[in-house]
Design an enzyme around this catalytic site. Sequence first.
Site, PDB file in Angstrom:
ATOM      1  CG  ASP A  61      -2.085  -0.972   1.083  1.00 53.13           C
ATOM      2  OD1 ASP A  61      -2.419  -1.332  -0.067  1.00 53.13           O
ATOM      3  OD2 ASP A  61      -2.647  -1.381   2.114  1.00 53.13           O
ATOM      4  N   GLY A  62       2.011   1.212   0.672  1.00 51.50           N
ATOM      5  CA  GLY A  62       2.877   2.391   0.719  1.00 51.50           C
ATOM      6  C   GLY A  62       3.375   2.801  -0.645  1.00 51.50           C
ATOM      7  CG  ASN A  94      -4.250   5.594   3.476  1.00 58.52           C
ATOM      8  OD1 ASN A  94      -5.127   5.116   2.768  1.00 58.52           O
ATOM      9  ND2 ASN A  94      -3.427   4.845   4.176  1.00 58.52           N
ATOM     10  CG  ASP A  95      -4.005   8.978   7.445  1.00 63.50           C
ATOM     11  OD1 ASP A  95      -2.916   9.353   6.979  1.00 63.50           O
ATOM     12  OD2 ASP A  95      -4.108   7.997   8.203  1.00 63.50           O
ATOM     13  NE  ARG A 134      -6.134  22.653  27.316  1.00 59.76           N
ATOM     14  CZ  ARG A 134      -5.875  22.286  28.580  1.00 59.76           C
ATOM     15  NH1 ARG A 134      -4.640  22.345  29.037  1.00 59.76           N
ATOM     16  NH2 ARG A 134      -6.851  21.853  29.355  1.00 59.76           N
ATOM     17  CB  THR A 185      -9.138   0.047   6.526  1.00 56.57           C
ATOM     18  OG1 THR A 185      -8.104   0.404   5.594  1.00 56.57           O
ATOM     19  CG2 THR A 185     -10.472  -0.002   5.804  1.00 56.57           C
ATOM     20  CB  ALA A 186      -4.830   3.031   7.752  1.00 58.92           C
ATOM     21  CB  SER A 208      -5.327   1.587  14.639  1.00 62.09           C
ATOM     22  OG  SER A 208      -5.023   0.677  13.603  1.00 62.09           O
TER      23      SER A 208
END
Length: 316
Positions: A92-93, A180-181, A213, A226-227, A231
């Site tokens: 995926d990377g 992804n994010d 904060r 999903t990553a 988690s």
Amino acid sequence: MARKRLLLLLKPFDVYPSHEPSLHSVSSSSSSSNNRHKVFRYLYDRTLAHKNAINFCQSILKRKAVDWESVFRSDLSTPIRDVDLVISVGGDGTLLQASHLMDDSIPILGVNSDPTRPHEVAELSEEFDATRSTGYLCAATANNFEQLLDGILEKRFVPSELARMAISINSKLIATSALNDVLLSHPCPATVSRFSFRIRKDEEPLSSLVHCRSSGLRVSTAAGSTAAMHSAGGSIMPILSKELQYMVREPIFPGASSQLMHGFLKSYETMDIAWFCKEGLVYIDGSHVVHSIQLGDTIELSSRAPPLNVYLSPHS
């Protein structure tokens, strides 16, 4: 009919040991040395698996009526153009890094060169973690690469449009879109991140200004849900969703704003963020693309970036 032009984008070998480990330097009486040798042996085997997958894909392409070239992802820094298909070989990377150089005019097929094998993970669990790339975005492995490639060339398979995230800092659009994010945080993980955010549609606010904060802010696409988002307790989204999901990381006494620490943005909504630390970082799809921010900077996130056309597994 013009021949199709393909780019084979490869995960580099420098992430693996370059030489086969030798037993001569390992003391048989040292359990730590033996375990170290097993780890290096395992990593070297991963090198061989990756090389074999590359050689296999190249041998398939040589038999097809296509023009193609190979390049390591570390050697590519300019936008990908003038090809009909990108094939990423790694995990995926590798596909994520390829996506940073692609617009929505070229589709991509991901090949997971070394999928995780559950029996190895179980067998080695008392020694080290044998988990490899999930390959969530990779439809192919060496086992089905030729079948999928033939389907693509014969136009029996069509790619899916995956939403990407547009990022602006101080009203300047960043060239890289997130597949992804995005993570906003202080450079030091032990330092509190101070920021405020609001969700709006066009110029109309849809939420109150939320002051935070915390350890930072993560915003994911559907593909990225999903990553790290999952988690951290986030929800897995339908992969073709155009919405974004956000989560404030480890908020400090959110009080009345606790329900606003996690939520979703519609495709027509924008998140406005004001940064109140002396320094900060914006990570895009991991640690490879990073932008610095400072006190008073504003960041805008939305799903208005051009999508990425990806050939997905039917099980995605």
